[in-house]
Design a protein around this motif. Structure first.
Motif, PDB file in Angstrom:
ATOM      1  N   ASN A   9      -9.007   2.661  -5.212  1.00  0.00           N
ATOM      2  CA  ASN A   9      -9.666   3.235  -5.302  1.00  0.00           C
ATOM      3  C   ASN A   9      -9.766   4.797  -4.844  1.00  0.00           C
ATOM      4  O   ASN A   9      -9.360   5.315  -5.119  1.00  0.00           O
ATOM      5  CB  ASN A   9      -8.881   3.800  -3.223  1.00  0.00           C
ATOM      6  N   LYS A  11     -11.762   7.059  -3.893  1.00  0.00           N
ATOM      7  CA  LYS A  11     -11.666   8.087  -2.932  1.00  0.00           C
ATOM      8  C   LYS A  11     -13.410   9.367  -3.194  1.00  0.00           C
ATOM      9  O   LYS A  11     -13.566   8.650  -4.333  1.00  0.00           O
ATOM     10  CB  LYS A  11     -10.355   9.131  -2.694  1.00  0.00           C
ATOM     11  N   HIS A  95     -10.493   2.298   6.808  1.00  0.00           N
ATOM     12  CA  HIS A  95      -9.235   2.828   5.480  1.00  0.00           C
ATOM     13  C   HIS A  95      -8.389   4.522   6.514  1.00  0.00           C
ATOM     14  O   HIS A  95      -9.181   4.382   7.388  1.00  0.00           O
ATOM     15  CB  HIS A  95      -9.720   3.621   4.821  1.00  0.00           C
ATOM     16  N   GLU A 167      -1.512  -1.436   5.153  1.00  0.00           N
ATOM     17  CA  GLU A 167      -1.009   0.194   4.388  1.00  0.00           C
ATOM     18  C   GLU A 167      -0.294   1.411   5.612  1.00  0.00           C
ATOM     19  O   GLU A 167      -0.750   2.074   6.495  1.00  0.00           O
ATOM     20  CB  GLU A 167      -2.358   0.855   4.087  1.00  0.00           C
ATOM     21  N   ALA A 171       2.788   6.876   3.816  1.00  0.00           N
ATOM     22  CA  ALA A 171       2.802   6.451   3.122  1.00  0.00           C
ATOM     23  C   ALA A 171       1.653   6.766   1.645  1.00  0.00           C
ATOM     24  O   ALA A 171       1.207   6.948   0.193  1.00  0.00           O
ATOM     25  CB  ALA A 171       3.218   4.807   2.839  1.00  0.00           C
ATOM     26  N   ILE A 172       0.468   7.133   2.486  1.00  0.00           N
ATOM     27  CA  ILE A 172      -0.244   7.283   1.855  1.00  0.00           C
ATOM     28  C   ILE A 172      -1.077   8.546   1.145  1.00  0.00           C
ATOM     29  O   ILE A 172      -0.903   9.359   1.453  1.00  0.00           O
ATOM     30  CB  ILE A 172      -1.531   6.614   2.728  1.00  0.00           C
ATOM     31  N   GLY A 173      -0.934   9.045  -0.040  1.00  0.00           N
ATOM     32  CA  GLY A 173      -0.843   9.883  -0.933  1.00  0.00           C
ATOM     33  C   GLY A 173      -0.040  10.897  -0.449  1.00  0.00           C
ATOM     34  O   GLY A 173       0.462  12.643  -1.355  1.00  0.00           O
ATOM     35  N   GLY A 212      -0.146   2.456  -0.605  1.00  0.00           N
ATOM     36  CA  GLY A 212       0.595   3.380  -0.005  1.00  0.00           C
ATOM     37  C   GLY A 212       1.249   3.949  -1.018  1.00  0.00           C
ATOM     38  O   GLY A 212       2.241   3.717  -1.108  1.00  0.00           O
ATOM     39  N   SER A 213       0.929   5.190  -2.218  1.00  0.00           N
ATOM     40  CA  SER A 213       1.302   5.282  -2.846  1.00  0.00           C
ATOM     41  C   SER A 213       1.893   4.668  -4.208  1.00  0.00           C
ATOM     42  O   SER A 213       3.625   4.536  -5.167  1.00  0.00           O
ATOM     43  CB  SER A 213       3.218   6.213  -3.139  1.00  0.00           C
ATOM     44  N   LEU A 232      -3.276  -1.751  -3.416  1.00  0.00           N
ATOM     45  CA  LEU A 232      -4.768  -0.952  -2.908  1.00  0.00           C
ATOM     46  C   LEU A 232      -4.824   0.621  -3.658  1.00  0.00           C
ATOM     47  O   LEU A 232      -3.366   1.031  -3.165  1.00  0.00           O
ATOM     48  CB  LEU A 232      -5.521  -1.079  -1.886  1.00  0.00           C
ATOM     49  N   GLY A 234      -4.280   4.102  -4.211  1.00  0.00           N
ATOM     50  CA  GLY A 234      -5.169   5.539  -4.493  1.00  0.00           C
ATOM     51  C   GLY A 234      -4.971   6.505  -5.332  1.00  0.00           C
ATOM     52  O   GLY A 234      -5.530   6.489  -6.699  1.00  0.00           O
ATOM     53  N   GLY A 235      -4.287   7.330  -5.458  1.00  0.00           N
ATOM     54  CA  GLY A 235      -3.729   8.404  -6.421  1.00  0.00           C
ATOM     55  C   GLY A 235      -3.513   7.806  -7.910  1.00  0.00           C
ATOM     56  O   GLY A 235      -3.906   8.522  -8.934  1.00  0.00           O
TER      57      GLY A 235
HETATM   58  P1  PGA Z   1      -2.538   6.370  -2.517  1.00  0.00           P
HETATM   59  O1  PGA Z   1      -3.673   5.626  -1.288  1.00  0.00           O
HETATM   60  O2  PGA Z   1      -2.100   5.341  -3.313  1.00  0.00           O
HETATM   61  O3  PGA Z   1      -2.597   7.578  -2.716  1.00  0.00           O
HETATM   62  O4  PGA Z   1      -0.894   5.917  -1.769  1.00  0.00           O
HETATM   63  C1  PGA Z   1      -3.845   4.348  -1.470  1.00  0.00           C
HETATM   64  C2  PGA Z   1      -5.282   4.329  -0.534  1.00  0.00           C
HETATM   65  O5  PGA Z   1      -4.816   4.969   0.329  1.00  0.00           O
HETATM   66  O6  PGA Z   1      -5.402   3.244  -0.383  1.00  0.00           O
END
Ligand code: PGA
Length: 257
Positions: A9, A11, A95, A167, A171-173, A212-213, A232, A234-235
């Protein structure tokens, strides 16, 4: 056995040039992991270009969001048919960033899920508890509230194609990952809930990702859990080397299964 799905993802990141460079590196680095399904969710502006560069590969295209409508006067929105037009397979819905910053509620997410299924798009439905909910021991309550409301009008035939991303919002970002045990507990709870709503056969086939990270260093442990069928990301999905390392970790995790 459920095929693991590792999805990126991006973003609000990456120009067309960045996107093309990413795909070139990624494809060369995941050749030896055909057992893992991989998907990329670029920003809308890069969907068509990324789709072109992915042609002939096994990597699928995903959108990060969509509107539920067919067509019409909705300035700034993108329809399910438009996503089909650029050959999207998946669409991320619900999300936590959409819920938090853009006011998306479960009713709206439900309408989007219906529209995704009607248009042969596979939704990746994100659910997760907040920091406060976790600390109030209300994780399961939060997950149940979201899942029931998001799926309220979704029929059994549709539910069998669903992907869920567990998620935890905290833990997200943030660099804070749920421990493999906590992630597994959340995923198992969601699978049991799908079983209650749709029966055990559907519960066994629905794929549940963790998000989540997720990073190359923690991916194998997370993805080795019984109820976790992918990630899934993100970063760590912004760097093709890191993302490819997560795909390879998923392949190793599958060998332990
Ligand atoms: P993250 O994001 O890996 O940066 O924590 C995950 C997401 O938002 O799906």
């Amino acid at each position: 056995m459920r095929t693991k799905l590792v999805a990126a993802n991006w973003k609000m990141h990456k120009t067309l040039r960045d996107s093309k460079e990413f795909v070139g590196v990624l494809l060369s680095q995941i050749k030896n992991t055909p057992e893992i399904e991989v998907a990329l969710a670029p920003p809308f502006t890069a969907l068509a270009t990324v789709g072109e560069t992915l042609k002939g590969s096994r990597v699928r295209l995903a959108a990060q969001n969509m509107h539920f409508g067919g067509q019409g006067a909705y300035t700034g929105e993108i329809s399910p048919a438009m996503l089909r037009d650029v050959a999207c397979t998946y669409v991320i819905l619900g999300h936590s960033e959409r819920r938090q910053h853009f006011g998306e509620d479960d009713d709206l997410i439900n309408r989007k899920l219906v529209a995704a299924f009607e248009n042969q798009l596979i939704p990746i439905l994100c659910v997760g508890e907040s920091f406060q909910e976790r600390h109030a021991q209300a994780t399961e309550k939060a997950l149940e509230r979201q899942l029931r409301a998001d799926l309220k009008t979704i029929a059994v035939e549709q539910a069998s194609r669903l992907v869920i991303a567990y998620e935890p919002v905290w833990a997200i970002g943030t660099g804070e990952t749920a421990s493999p045990t906590d992630a597994e507990q959340g995923a198992r709870f969601l699978r049991e809930l799908v079983g209650l709503l749709y029966g055990s056969k559907i519960a066994e086939s629905v794929r549940i990702q963790y998000g989540g990270s997720v990073k190359p260093e923690n991916a194998e442990d997370l993805l080795s859990q019984l109820n976790i069928d992918g990630a899934l990301v993100g970063g760590a999905s912004l760097d093709p080397h890191q993302f490819a390392a997560i795909v390879r970790a998923a392949a190793r995790a599958m060998k332990h299964a």
